[in-house]
Design an enzyme around this catalytic site. Structure first.
Site, PDB file in Angstrom:
ATOM      1  N   ARG A  41       8.055  -6.853  -4.495  1.00 28.80           N
ATOM      2  CA  ARG A  41       7.784  -5.753  -3.445  1.00 28.80           C
ATOM      3  C   ARG A  41       7.927  -5.967  -2.024  1.00 28.80           C
ATOM      4  NH1 ARG A  41       2.497  -3.357  -1.515  1.00 28.80           N
ATOM      5  NH2 ARG A  41       2.556  -1.080  -1.624  1.00 28.80           N
ATOM      6  N   ILE A  67       5.206   3.734   1.098  1.00 22.15           N
ATOM      7  CA  ILE A  67       5.324   3.112  -0.285  1.00 22.15           C
ATOM      8  C   ILE A  67       3.821   3.029  -0.662  1.00 22.15           C
ATOM      9  CG2 ILE A  67       5.102   0.644   0.910  1.00 22.15           C
ATOM     10  CD1 ILE A  67       6.709  -0.481  -1.331  1.00 22.15           C
ATOM     11  N   SER A  68       4.174   3.549  -2.113  1.00 22.02           N
ATOM     12  CA  SER A  68       2.582   3.762  -2.642  1.00 22.02           C
ATOM     13  C   SER A  68       1.781   2.550  -2.996  1.00 22.02           C
ATOM     14  CB  SER A  68       2.920   4.656  -3.908  1.00 22.02           C
ATOM     15  OG  SER A  68       3.451   5.999  -3.686  1.00 22.02           O
ATOM     16  N   GLN A  69       0.572   3.124  -2.850  1.00 20.94           N
ATOM     17  CA  GLN A  69      -0.240   1.636  -3.440  1.00 20.94           C
ATOM     18  C   GLN A  69       0.056   1.258  -4.795  1.00 20.94           C
ATOM     19  OE1 GLN A  69      -4.150   3.402  -4.455  1.00 20.94           O
ATOM     20  NE2 GLN A  69      -5.133   1.397  -4.592  1.00 20.94           N
ATOM     21  N   PRO A  70       0.220   0.025  -5.055  1.00 20.75           N
ATOM     22  CA  PRO A  70       0.486  -0.419  -6.426  1.00 20.75           C
ATOM     23  C   PRO A  70      -0.048   0.046  -7.576  1.00 20.75           C
ATOM     24  CG  PRO A  70       0.701  -2.208  -4.930  1.00 20.75           C
ATOM     25  CD  PRO A  70       0.084  -1.241  -4.125  1.00 20.75           C
TER      26      PRO A  70
END
Length: 220
Positions: A41, A67-70
Site C-alpha cells: 500500500r 485512498i480509502s481506509q483499508p
C-alpha cells in the site's frame, strides 16, 4: 507476482498488524486478507504520508480525492464475493490500490477515472507491479464502460445519491454491485444484487466517501 523488491521487513510487519486489525473488525475472507497482506500500500500513498501507509485510515492523494481506509477496501471487496473468474467494473480508480486488490482476486478489471493525473499515476503503479489484467479509461464513471458490458461485479468508490442508471444496465443479471448511497457528507454502503429487472439492497453500514461526479451523479 513477487513484490519483495518494493518492500521492506518494516512494511511487511506493518501489513501483518493491519491484517490482524481487519480480522478484529470483522473481515472474514482469507482471500481478501491475503491480498491486503501482499500488496504494498505504501506504493499508492503520497510521499508525505508514507509513515501512515498501513494505518487503518483514509489518506489524501491530491485533487480532492483519497485512498480509502483499508477496512473499507476490505469490506467492499469481501462484499463482491469474488471467485476469481469475474469481469469487474471499478468506478473511481483513484490511487489504484483498490484496483490492485481486485486484480489479485478477479479475472479482468475495467477501471474508470475522471481525473487524468490520478489515472496516469495509477496506471504506472499497476504496470510496475506487473498487473496485466487491468484496463483503464479516462471518463465519466457514472456512465460506466458500455463497450465491455455486462459485468459480473461493479464497485463504486465514490458516493452517489442513487444508483446511476447506466451502471444498473451494465450489471449482469445475477451480478453484484457495491456502492455508497446517500448525501454528500454521509452515506450507507450497499450490496446490490440484480435479478431480472429488480435490484435488491443489503445495507453494510455507514460510510463517508467523496462525491461521485458526472452526468448521473453530483454536478459540482
Amino acid at each position: 507476482m513477487d513484490f519483495k523488491k518494493f518492500d521492506t521487513p518494516e512494511y511487511e510487519h506493518k501489513r501483518r498488524k493491519l491484517v490482524e486489525i481487519l480480522k478484529d473488525e470483522g473481515i472474514k475472507s482469507q482471500k481478501v486478507l491475503n491480498a491486503i497482506l501482499k500488496i504494498p500500500r505504501h506504493m499508492f500513498v503520497p510521499q508525505e504520508y508514507l509513515s501512515l501507509s498501513y494505518e487503518n485510515e483514509a489518506l489524501p492523494i491530491g485533487y480532492g480525492q483519497t485512498i480509502s481506509q483499508p477496512y473499507i477496501v476490505a469490506l467492499m471487496t469481501e462484499a463482491l464475493n469474488l471467485q476469481g473468474n469475474e469481469k469487474v467494473l471499478e468506478i473511481g480508480t483513484g490511487s489504484g490500490y483498490q484496483t490492485a486488490i481486485l486484480a489479485e482476486l478477479a479475472l479482468e478489471i475495467y477501471t474508470v477515472e475522471r481525473i487524468k493525473e490520478l489515472l496516469e499515476e495509477a496506471k504506472k503503479r499497476l504496470r510496475v507491479l506487473g498487473y496485466n489484467n487491468v484496463y483503464f479509461k479516462l471518463g465519466d464513471g457514472t456512465l460506466g464502460w458500455e463497450e465491455f458490458a455486462p459485468y459480473d461485479r461493479i464497485i463504486v468508490t465514490a458516493a452517489s445519491y442513487d444508483i446511476p442508471e447506466p451502471l444498473k444496465e451494465q450489471l449482469k443479471d445475477g451480478g453484484i454491485m457495491v456502492i455508497p448511497i446517500g448525501g454528500r457528507d454521509f452515506q450507507y454502503l450497499y450490496r446490490i444484487t440484480k435479478k431480472g429487472d429488480n435490484f435488491y439492497r443489503e445495507n453494510l453500514g455507514g460510510v463517508r466517501f467523496v462525491p461521485l461526479k458526472g452526468e448521473y451523479g453530483w454536478k459540482d
